[in-house]
Design an enzyme around this catalytic site. Structure first.
Site, PDB file in Angstrom:
ATOM      1  N   GLN A   1       0.906  -1.334   0.036  1.00  0.00           N
ATOM      2  CA  GLN A   1       0.143  -0.081   0.108  1.00  0.00           C
ATOM      3  C   GLN A   1       0.753   1.269  -0.081  1.00  0.00           C
ATOM      4  O   GLN A   1       0.304   2.346  -0.303  1.00  0.00           O
ATOM      5  CB  GLN A   1      -0.822  -0.087   1.112  1.00  0.00           C
ATOM      6  CG  GLN A   1      -2.096  -1.244   1.234  1.00  0.00           C
ATOM      7  CD  GLN A   1      -3.005  -0.845   0.168  1.00  0.00           C
ATOM      8  OE1 GLN A   1      -3.372   0.335  -0.461  1.00  0.00           O
ATOM      9  NE2 GLN A   1      -3.651  -1.706   0.028  1.00  0.00           N
TER      10      GLN A   1
ATOM     11  N   CYS B   1     -10.361  -8.308   0.720  1.00  0.00           N
ATOM     12  CA  CYS B   1     -10.197  -9.639   0.961  1.00  0.00           C
ATOM     13  C   CYS B   1     -11.011 -10.102   1.955  1.00  0.00           C
ATOM     14  O   CYS B   1     -11.372 -11.340   1.979  1.00  0.00           O
ATOM     15  CB  CYS B   1      -8.666  -9.904   1.125  1.00  0.00           C
ATOM     16  SG  CYS B   1      -7.448  -8.854   0.315  1.00  0.00           S
TER      17      CYS B   1
HETATM   18  N1  PMP Z   1      -0.695  -6.764   1.401  1.00  0.00           N
HETATM   19  C1  PMP Z   1      -1.213  -5.616   1.518  1.00  0.00           C
HETATM   20  C2  PMP Z   1      -1.133  -4.801   2.686  1.00  0.00           C
HETATM   21  C3  PMP Z   1      -2.451  -5.469   0.620  1.00  0.00           C
HETATM   22  O1  PMP Z   1      -3.262  -4.616   0.642  1.00  0.00           O
HETATM   23  C4  PMP Z   1      -2.646  -6.410  -0.617  1.00  0.00           C
HETATM   24  C5  PMP Z   1      -3.678  -6.399  -1.577  1.00  0.00           C
HETATM   25  N2  PMP Z   1      -5.023  -6.091  -0.984  1.00  0.00           N
HETATM   26  C6  PMP Z   1      -1.859  -7.581  -0.595  1.00  0.00           C
HETATM   27  C7  PMP Z   1      -0.893  -7.658   0.257  1.00  0.00           C
HETATM   28  C8  PMP Z   1      -1.961  -8.645  -1.706  1.00  0.00           C
HETATM   29  O2  PMP Z   1      -1.504  -8.085  -2.872  1.00  0.00           O
HETATM   30  P1  PMP Z   1      -2.013  -8.831  -4.128  1.00  0.00           P
HETATM   31  O3  PMP Z   1      -3.403  -8.553  -4.750  1.00  0.00           O
HETATM   32  O4  PMP Z   1      -0.751  -8.079  -5.306  1.00  0.00           O
HETATM   33  O5  PMP Z   1      -1.469 -10.345  -3.758  1.00  0.00           O
END
Ligand code: PMP
Length: 393
Positions: free
Chosen positions: A182, A328
Protein backbone atom coordinates in the site's frame (compact mmCIF):
# COMPACT_ATOMS: atom_id res chain seq x y z
CA UNK A 1 -28.09 -2.46 -9.70
CA UNK A 2 -26.55 0.67 -11.18
CA UNK A 3 -22.99 0.67 -12.44
CA UNK A 4 -20.53 2.38 -10.07
CA UNK A 5 -19.38 5.73 -11.42
CA UNK A 6 -17.32 7.04 -8.55
CA UNK A 7 -14.48 4.78 -7.48
CA UNK A 8 -13.28 5.41 -3.94
CA UNK A 9 -11.79 1.92 -3.43
CA UNK A 10 -8.24 2.48 -4.69
CA UNK A 11 -6.70 0.55 -1.79
CA UNK A 12 -8.40 -2.54 -3.20
CA UNK A 13 -7.10 -2.02 -6.70
CA UNK A 14 -6.50 0.83 -9.12
CA UNK A 15 -7.37 1.46 -12.74
CA UNK A 16 -4.37 0.85 -14.97
CA UNK A 17 -2.90 4.19 -16.07
CA UNK A 18 -3.36 4.61 -19.84
CA UNK A 19 0.36 5.33 -20.19
CA UNK A 20 1.00 1.92 -18.63
CA UNK A 21 -1.42 0.18 -20.99
CA UNK A 22 0.24 1.85 -23.99
CA UNK A 23 3.66 0.66 -22.85
CA UNK A 24 2.45 -2.91 -22.35
CA UNK A 25 0.66 -3.43 -25.66
CA UNK A 26 3.63 -4.20 -27.95
CA UNK A 27 4.73 -6.94 -25.57
CA UNK A 28 1.62 -9.00 -26.33
CA UNK A 29 1.95 -9.05 -30.09
CA UNK A 30 5.25 -7.86 -31.55
CA UNK A 31 7.84 -8.22 -28.78
CA UNK A 32 6.32 -11.42 -27.41
CA UNK A 33 9.47 -13.46 -26.81
CA UNK A 34 10.25 -15.53 -23.74
CA UNK A 35 12.69 -13.54 -21.60
CA UNK A 36 14.50 -16.81 -20.84
CA UNK A 37 15.13 -17.61 -24.53
CA UNK A 38 18.84 -16.92 -24.89
CA UNK A 39 19.16 -18.12 -28.51
CA UNK A 40 17.47 -15.36 -30.53
CA UNK A 41 16.52 -11.71 -30.72
CA UNK A 42 12.88 -12.30 -29.66
CA UNK A 43 14.13 -13.54 -26.31
CA UNK A 44 16.76 -10.82 -26.02
CA UNK A 45 14.20 -8.06 -26.63
CA UNK A 46 11.93 -9.49 -23.94
CA UNK A 47 14.88 -9.85 -21.55
CA UNK A 48 15.88 -6.21 -22.21
CA UNK A 49 12.35 -5.06 -21.42
CA UNK A 50 12.37 -7.05 -18.17
CA UNK A 51 15.78 -5.60 -17.23
CA UNK A 52 14.48 -2.10 -17.84
CA UNK A 53 11.39 -2.73 -15.68
CA UNK A 54 13.59 -4.23 -12.96
CA UNK A 55 15.56 -0.99 -12.87
CA UNK A 56 12.44 1.17 -12.77
CA UNK A 57 11.04 -0.81 -9.83
CA UNK A 58 14.39 -0.87 -8.01
CA UNK A 59 14.63 2.92 -8.42
CA UNK A 60 11.23 3.42 -6.73
CA UNK A 61 12.53 1.81 -3.52
CA UNK A 62 16.23 2.70 -3.70
CA UNK A 63 17.33 -0.86 -4.47
CA UNK A 64 19.73 -2.50 -6.92
CA UNK A 65 17.91 -4.13 -9.84
CA UNK A 66 19.57 -7.48 -9.01
CA UNK A 67 17.63 -7.42 -5.73
CA UNK A 68 14.21 -7.55 -7.43
CA UNK A 69 12.47 -10.95 -7.82
CA UNK A 70 9.31 -10.88 -9.93
CA UNK A 71 6.26 -12.71 -8.57
CA UNK A 72 2.54 -12.92 -9.30
CA UNK A 73 1.73 -10.23 -6.70
CA UNK A 74 2.22 -9.28 -3.09
CA UNK A 75 0.44 -12.38 -1.81
CA UNK A 76 3.11 -14.54 -3.43
CA UNK A 77 5.87 -12.15 -2.36
CA UNK A 78 4.71 -12.37 1.27
CA UNK A 79 4.53 -16.18 1.05
CA UNK A 80 8.00 -16.36 -0.49
CA UNK A 81 9.47 -13.99 2.10
CA UNK A 82 8.08 -15.72 5.17
CA UNK A 83 8.26 -19.36 4.06
CA UNK A 84 11.50 -18.85 2.15
CA UNK A 85 13.37 -17.15 4.98
CA UNK A 86 12.10 -19.52 7.66
CA UNK A 87 13.08 -22.55 5.55
CA UNK A 88 16.53 -21.21 4.66
CA UNK A 89 17.37 -20.17 8.23
CA UNK A 90 16.09 -23.15 10.22
CA UNK A 91 19.54 -23.73 11.67
CA UNK A 92 19.41 -20.24 13.23
CA UNK A 93 15.98 -20.60 14.84
CA UNK A 94 12.33 -21.33 14.46
CA UNK A 95 10.53 -18.17 15.56
CA UNK A 96 8.65 -15.60 13.48
CA UNK A 97 7.24 -12.23 14.63
CA UNK A 98 4.40 -10.47 12.79
CA UNK A 99 2.20 -7.50 13.64
CA UNK A 100 -1.49 -7.64 14.56
CA UNK A 101 -2.58 -5.59 11.55
CA UNK A 102 -0.83 -7.48 8.76
CA UNK A 103 -2.67 -8.39 5.56
CA UNK A 104 -4.17 -11.87 5.40
CA UNK A 105 -1.42 -12.97 3.03
CA UNK A 106 1.02 -12.52 5.94
CA UNK A 107 -1.21 -13.72 8.80
CA UNK A 108 -2.38 -16.83 6.97
CA UNK A 109 1.17 -17.63 5.85
CA UNK A 110 2.26 -17.32 9.48
CA UNK A 111 -0.60 -19.64 10.52
CA UNK A 112 0.50 -22.18 7.90
CA UNK A 113 4.06 -22.02 9.23
CA UNK A 114 2.75 -22.41 12.77
CA UNK A 115 0.94 -25.59 11.75
CA UNK A 116 4.25 -26.80 10.38
CA UNK A 117 5.91 -26.27 13.78
CA UNK A 118 7.22 -22.68 13.61
CA UNK A 119 6.50 -20.56 16.66
CA UNK A 120 4.78 -17.25 15.85
CA UNK A 121 4.39 -14.15 18.02
CA UNK A 122 1.94 -11.39 17.09
CA UNK A 123 2.88 -7.89 18.26
CA UNK A 124 0.11 -5.38 18.95
CA UNK A 125 -0.38 -1.81 17.75
CA UNK A 126 -1.40 1.39 19.54
CA UNK A 127 -4.82 3.00 19.18
CA UNK A 128 -3.64 4.78 16.04
CA UNK A 129 -2.39 1.58 14.44
CA UNK A 130 1.37 1.95 14.90
CA UNK A 131 3.42 -1.05 16.00
CA UNK A 132 4.14 -1.19 19.74
CA UNK A 133 7.95 -1.01 19.72
CA UNK A 134 8.35 -2.13 23.35
CA UNK A 135 6.31 -5.24 22.59
CA UNK A 136 8.44 -5.83 19.50
CA UNK A 137 11.64 -5.68 21.56
CA UNK A 138 10.14 -8.06 24.15
CA UNK A 139 8.98 -10.50 21.46
CA UNK A 140 12.42 -11.10 19.93
CA UNK A 141 14.25 -14.14 21.28
CA UNK A 142 17.44 -16.00 20.35
CA UNK A 143 15.30 -18.22 18.13
CA UNK A 144 13.76 -15.34 16.11
CA UNK A 145 14.75 -15.44 12.44
CA UNK A 146 12.33 -12.95 10.91
CA UNK A 147 10.12 -9.99 11.80
CA UNK A 148 7.40 -9.06 9.30
CA UNK A 149 5.78 -5.63 9.72
CA UNK A 150 3.93 -3.75 6.99
CA UNK A 151 4.98 -0.23 6.00
CA UNK A 152 1.40 1.03 5.83
CA UNK A 153 -1.89 -0.60 6.69
CA UNK A 154 -4.45 -1.27 3.97
CA UNK A 155 -7.52 -0.51 6.09
CA UNK A 156 -6.62 2.59 8.09
CA UNK A 157 -3.54 3.79 6.20
CA UNK A 158 -1.31 4.17 9.28
CA UNK A 159 2.41 4.23 8.43
CA UNK A 160 4.80 2.43 10.79
CA UNK A 161 8.14 3.76 12.00
CA UNK A 162 10.20 1.51 9.74
CA UNK A 163 13.51 3.16 10.68
CA UNK A 164 12.97 2.39 14.38
CA UNK A 165 11.76 -1.15 13.62
CA UNK A 166 14.79 -1.65 11.36
CA UNK A 167 17.18 -0.54 14.09
CA UNK A 168 15.59 -2.91 16.62
CA UNK A 169 15.90 -5.86 14.21
CA UNK A 170 19.43 -5.01 13.04
CA UNK A 171 20.71 -4.64 16.63
CA UNK A 172 19.36 -8.13 17.39
CA UNK A 173 20.57 -9.72 14.12
CA UNK A 174 17.03 -10.56 13.07
CA UNK A 175 15.89 -10.20 9.44
CA UNK A 176 13.11 -7.70 8.70
CA UNK A 177 10.51 -8.16 5.97
CA UNK A 178 8.02 -5.43 5.15
CA UNK A 179 4.84 -5.56 3.09
CA UNK A 180 5.00 -2.27 1.19
CA UNK A 181 2.03 -3.04 -1.07
CA UNK A 182 0.00 0.00 0.00
CA UNK A 183 2.89 2.36 0.65
CA UNK A 184 4.99 1.99 -2.50
CA UNK A 185 4.46 4.84 -4.91
CA UNK A 186 2.37 6.73 -2.35
CA UNK A 187 5.04 7.81 0.15
CA UNK A 188 8.86 7.91 -0.18
CA UNK A 189 10.32 4.48 0.55
CA UNK A 190 13.79 3.10 0.99
CA UNK A 191 15.04 -0.42 1.51
CA UNK A 192 17.79 0.87 3.82
CA UNK A 193 15.99 -0.37 6.93
CA UNK A 194 14.75 -3.74 5.69
CA UNK A 195 16.01 -7.03 4.27
CA UNK A 196 12.95 -7.98 2.23
CA UNK A 197 10.08 -5.92 0.81
CA UNK A 198 6.87 -7.01 -0.97
CA UNK A 199 5.36 -4.94 -3.78
CA UNK A 200 2.35 -5.24 -6.07
CA UNK A 201 1.68 -3.50 -9.40
CA UNK A 202 -2.10 -3.20 -9.23
CA UNK A 203 -2.09 -0.77 -6.29
CA UNK A 204 0.04 1.70 -8.25
CA UNK A 205 -1.97 1.92 -11.50
CA UNK A 206 -0.25 -1.14 -12.99
CA UNK A 207 -1.74 -4.49 -14.02
CA UNK A 208 -3.02 -7.18 -11.65
CA UNK A 209 -1.18 -10.46 -11.18
CA UNK A 210 2.36 -9.11 -11.03
CA UNK A 211 4.46 -8.10 -8.06
CA UNK A 212 7.97 -8.28 -6.70
CA UNK A 213 9.98 -9.26 -3.69
CA UNK A 214 13.04 -7.17 -2.87
CA UNK A 215 15.75 -9.46 -1.45
CA UNK A 216 18.83 -7.72 -0.02
CA UNK A 217 22.23 -8.69 -1.46
CA UNK A 218 24.53 -6.97 1.05
CA UNK A 219 24.43 -8.72 3.46
CA UNK A 220 22.83 -11.45 1.40
CA UNK A 221 19.50 -12.81 2.60
CA UNK A 222 19.17 -16.58 2.20
CA UNK A 223 15.84 -17.61 0.80
CA UNK A 224 14.49 -21.04 -0.15
CA UNK A 225 12.47 -20.97 -3.38
CA UNK A 226 8.83 -21.93 -3.01
CA UNK A 227 8.35 -22.73 -6.71
CA UNK A 228 10.54 -25.38 -8.31
CA UNK A 229 11.22 -25.32 -12.02
CA UNK A 230 13.48 -23.68 -14.56
CA UNK A 231 15.42 -21.59 -12.05
CA UNK A 232 14.20 -18.19 -13.24
CA UNK A 233 14.80 -15.10 -11.11
CA UNK A 234 18.22 -16.36 -9.96
CA UNK A 235 16.60 -19.53 -8.69
CA UNK A 236 14.27 -17.73 -6.29
CA UNK A 237 11.08 -17.97 -8.36
CA UNK A 238 10.77 -20.34 -11.30
CA UNK A 239 8.21 -19.72 -14.03
CA UNK A 240 8.18 -17.94 -17.40
CA UNK A 241 8.06 -14.23 -16.76
CA UNK A 242 4.87 -12.33 -17.63
CA UNK A 243 6.71 -9.80 -19.78
CA UNK A 244 3.82 -7.41 -20.66
CA UNK A 245 2.76 -7.23 -17.00
CA UNK A 246 6.34 -6.69 -15.86
CA UNK A 247 6.78 -3.90 -18.43
CA UNK A 248 3.55 -2.34 -17.12
CA UNK A 249 4.73 -2.68 -13.52
CA UNK A 250 7.99 -0.93 -14.47
CA UNK A 251 6.27 2.00 -16.15
CA UNK A 252 3.76 2.27 -13.29
CA UNK A 253 6.69 2.42 -10.84
CA UNK A 254 8.46 5.05 -12.91
CA UNK A 255 5.31 7.24 -13.12
CA UNK A 256 4.68 6.74 -9.38
CA UNK A 257 8.23 7.89 -8.61
CA UNK A 258 8.03 10.90 -10.94
CA UNK A 259 4.58 12.00 -9.75
CA UNK A 260 4.67 10.84 -6.13
CA UNK A 261 4.80 14.27 -4.57
CA UNK A 262 2.18 15.90 -6.80
CA UNK A 263 -0.17 12.89 -6.47
CA UNK A 264 0.25 12.80 -2.70
CA UNK A 265 -0.54 16.50 -2.29
CA UNK A 266 -3.62 16.31 -4.53
CA UNK A 267 -5.00 13.07 -3.05
CA UNK A 268 -4.40 14.34 0.48
CA UNK A 269 -6.43 17.48 -0.25
CA UNK A 270 -9.30 15.38 -1.60
CA UNK A 271 -9.19 13.21 1.52
CA UNK A 272 -9.28 16.31 3.76
CA UNK A 273 -12.23 17.65 1.76
CA UNK A 274 -14.04 14.32 2.21
CA UNK A 275 -13.36 14.10 5.95
CA UNK A 276 -14.33 17.70 6.66
CA UNK A 277 -17.54 17.16 4.71
CA UNK A 278 -18.38 13.95 6.56
CA UNK A 279 -17.71 15.61 9.92
CA UNK A 280 -20.18 18.38 9.03
CA UNK A 281 -22.84 15.86 7.95
CA UNK A 282 -22.29 13.25 10.67
CA UNK A 283 -20.75 14.93 13.73
CA UNK A 284 -20.65 11.65 15.68
CA UNK A 285 -18.44 9.99 13.05
CA UNK A 286 -14.72 9.54 13.69
CA UNK A 287 -11.63 8.81 11.61
CA UNK A 288 -9.40 5.83 12.45
CA UNK A 289 -5.63 5.63 12.18
CA UNK A 290 -2.82 8.10 12.69
CA UNK A 291 -3.43 11.79 12.01
CA UNK A 292 0.05 12.39 10.52
CA UNK A 293 1.81 9.06 9.94
CA UNK A 294 -0.61 7.88 7.30
CA UNK A 295 -1.05 7.34 3.58
CA UNK A 296 -2.45 10.28 1.60
CA UNK A 297 -5.53 8.51 0.21
CA UNK A 298 -7.07 6.22 2.85
CA UNK A 299 -9.85 7.45 5.14
CA UNK A 300 -11.30 4.89 7.55
CA UNK A 301 -14.44 6.45 9.03
CA UNK A 302 -16.68 5.00 11.74
CA UNK A 303 -20.37 5.96 11.70
CA UNK A 304 -21.48 4.78 15.16
CA UNK A 305 -24.73 2.84 15.14
CA UNK A 306 -24.66 2.23 11.39
CA UNK A 307 -24.29 -1.04 9.53
CA UNK A 308 -21.27 -0.58 7.25
CA UNK A 309 -22.40 -3.38 4.93
CA UNK A 310 -25.69 -1.63 4.30
CA UNK A 311 -23.96 1.71 3.83
CA UNK A 312 -21.70 0.19 1.18
CA UNK A 313 -24.79 -1.20 -0.56
CA UNK A 314 -26.66 2.11 -0.42
CA UNK A 315 -23.64 4.01 -1.76
CA UNK A 316 -23.24 1.45 -4.56
CA UNK A 317 -26.90 2.01 -5.48
CA UNK A 318 -25.91 5.65 -6.00
CA UNK A 319 -22.97 4.65 -8.20
CA UNK A 320 -20.29 5.02 -5.53
CA UNK A 321 -17.76 2.27 -4.78
CA UNK A 322 -16.30 2.12 -1.25
CA UNK A 323 -15.57 -0.82 1.01
CA UNK A 324 -16.09 -1.88 4.59
CA UNK A 325 -12.53 -3.01 5.09
CA UNK A 326 -10.03 -4.68 2.85
CA UNK A 327 -11.49 -6.31 -0.26
CA UNK A 328 -10.17 -9.66 0.88
CA UNK A 329 -12.00 -9.66 4.20
CA UNK A 330 -15.10 -7.65 3.35
CA UNK A 331 -16.94 -10.77 2.19
CA UNK A 332 -16.80 -12.14 5.72
CA UNK A 333 -19.18 -10.97 8.41
CA UNK A 334 -16.41 -10.88 10.98
CA UNK A 335 -15.41 -7.43 12.25
CA UNK A 336 -12.06 -6.26 10.92
CA UNK A 337 -9.05 -7.66 12.84
CA UNK A 338 -7.20 -4.44 12.20
CA UNK A 339 -9.90 -2.21 13.67
CA UNK A 340 -10.20 -4.48 16.72
CA UNK A 341 -6.39 -4.31 17.13
CA UNK A 342 -6.70 -0.50 17.25
CA UNK A 343 -9.15 -0.96 20.13
CA UNK A 344 -12.46 -0.36 18.37
CA UNK A 345 -15.49 -2.21 19.75
CA UNK A 346 -16.99 -4.91 17.54
CA UNK A 347 -20.00 -2.65 16.97
CA UNK A 348 -17.86 0.29 15.85
CA UNK A 349 -15.72 -1.99 13.66
CA UNK A 350 -18.91 -3.10 11.90
CA UNK A 351 -19.89 0.56 11.42
CA UNK A 352 -16.70 1.52 9.59
CA UNK A 353 -16.22 2.41 5.95
CA UNK A 354 -12.95 2.67 4.06
CA UNK A 355 -12.80 5.42 1.47
CA UNK A 356 -9.61 5.17 -0.57
CA UNK A 357 -8.85 7.93 -3.05
CA UNK A 358 -6.38 7.87 -5.88
CA UNK A 359 -4.80 9.52 -8.89
CA UNK A 360 -7.96 9.67 -10.98
CA UNK A 361 -10.39 11.05 -8.37
CA UNK A 362 -11.59 14.65 -8.44
CA UNK A 363 -12.99 17.28 -6.07
CA UNK A 364 -16.31 17.07 -7.95
CA UNK A 365 -16.51 13.36 -7.08
CA UNK A 366 -15.88 14.13 -3.40
CA UNK A 367 -18.76 16.66 -3.49
CA UNK A 368 -21.00 14.07 -5.14
CA UNK A 369 -20.16 11.47 -2.48
CA UNK A 370 -20.79 14.01 0.29
CA UNK A 371 -24.17 14.88 -1.23
CA UNK A 372 -25.17 11.21 -1.27
CA UNK A 373 -23.97 10.68 2.30
CA UNK A 374 -25.99 13.77 3.27
CA UNK A 375 -29.09 12.36 1.57
CA UNK A 376 -28.66 8.96 3.18
CA UNK A 377 -28.15 10.57 6.58
CA UNK A 378 -31.31 12.62 6.15
CA UNK A 379 -33.33 9.55 5.13
CA UNK A 380 -31.91 7.69 8.11
CA UNK A 381 -33.10 10.47 10.39
CA UNK A 382 -36.56 10.19 8.80
CA UNK A 383 -36.38 6.45 9.30
CA UNK A 384 -35.44 6.71 12.94
CA UNK A 385 -39.06 7.08 13.94
CA UNK A 386 -40.24 4.00 12.05
CA UNK A 387 -41.85 1.21 14.04
CA UNK A 388 -39.10 -1.32 13.25
CA UNK A 389 -36.46 1.30 13.95
CA UNK A 390 -34.45 0.05 10.98
CA UNK A 391 -32.00 2.46 9.48
CA UNK A 392 -32.09 2.84 5.72
CA UNK A 393 -28.34 2.49 5.18
N1 PMP B 1 -0.63 -6.78 1.28
C1 PMP B 1 -1.43 -5.71 1.39
C2 PMP B 1 -1.18 -4.72 2.49
C3 PMP B 1 -2.49 -5.53 0.50
O1 PMP B 1 -3.29 -4.47 0.62
C4 PMP B 1 -2.70 -6.49 -0.52
C5 PMP B 1 -3.82 -6.35 -1.53
N2 PMP B 1 -5.09 -6.20 -0.95
C6 PMP B 1 -1.83 -7.59 -0.59
C7 PMP B 1 -0.80 -7.69 0.32
C8 PMP B 1 -1.99 -8.64 -1.65
O2 PMP B 1 -1.54 -8.16 -2.88
P1 PMP B 1 -1.86 -8.92 -4.24
O3 PMP B 1 -3.27 -8.56 -4.58
O4 PMP B 1 -0.87 -8.34 -5.22
O5 PMP B 1 -1.65 -10.37 -4.03
Amino acid sequence: MSHSQVYFDNASTTAVDRRVVAAMLPYFTTTFGNAASRAHSFGWAAADAVDNARQQIAALIGADSREIVFTSGATESNNLALKGVVAANSSRGNHLVISATEHQSVTDTARALETAGVSVTTVGVDSQGRLDLDQLVASITDATVLVSVMVANNEVGTVNDLAAIGTICRDRHVLLHTDATQAAGKIPLSVADVDLMSLSAHKIYGPKGVGALYVKREPRVSLTAQMDGGGHERGMRSGTLNVPAIVGFGVAAQIAADELKADAIRVNLLRDQLIEGIRAIAPDSFVNGHAHHRLPGIASVTFPGQDAGRMVGALNDHGIAVSTGSACSSSTLEPSRTLLALGLSEADAKSTLRFSLGRFNTAAEVELVLNVIGELTASRQCAAGRADGEALW
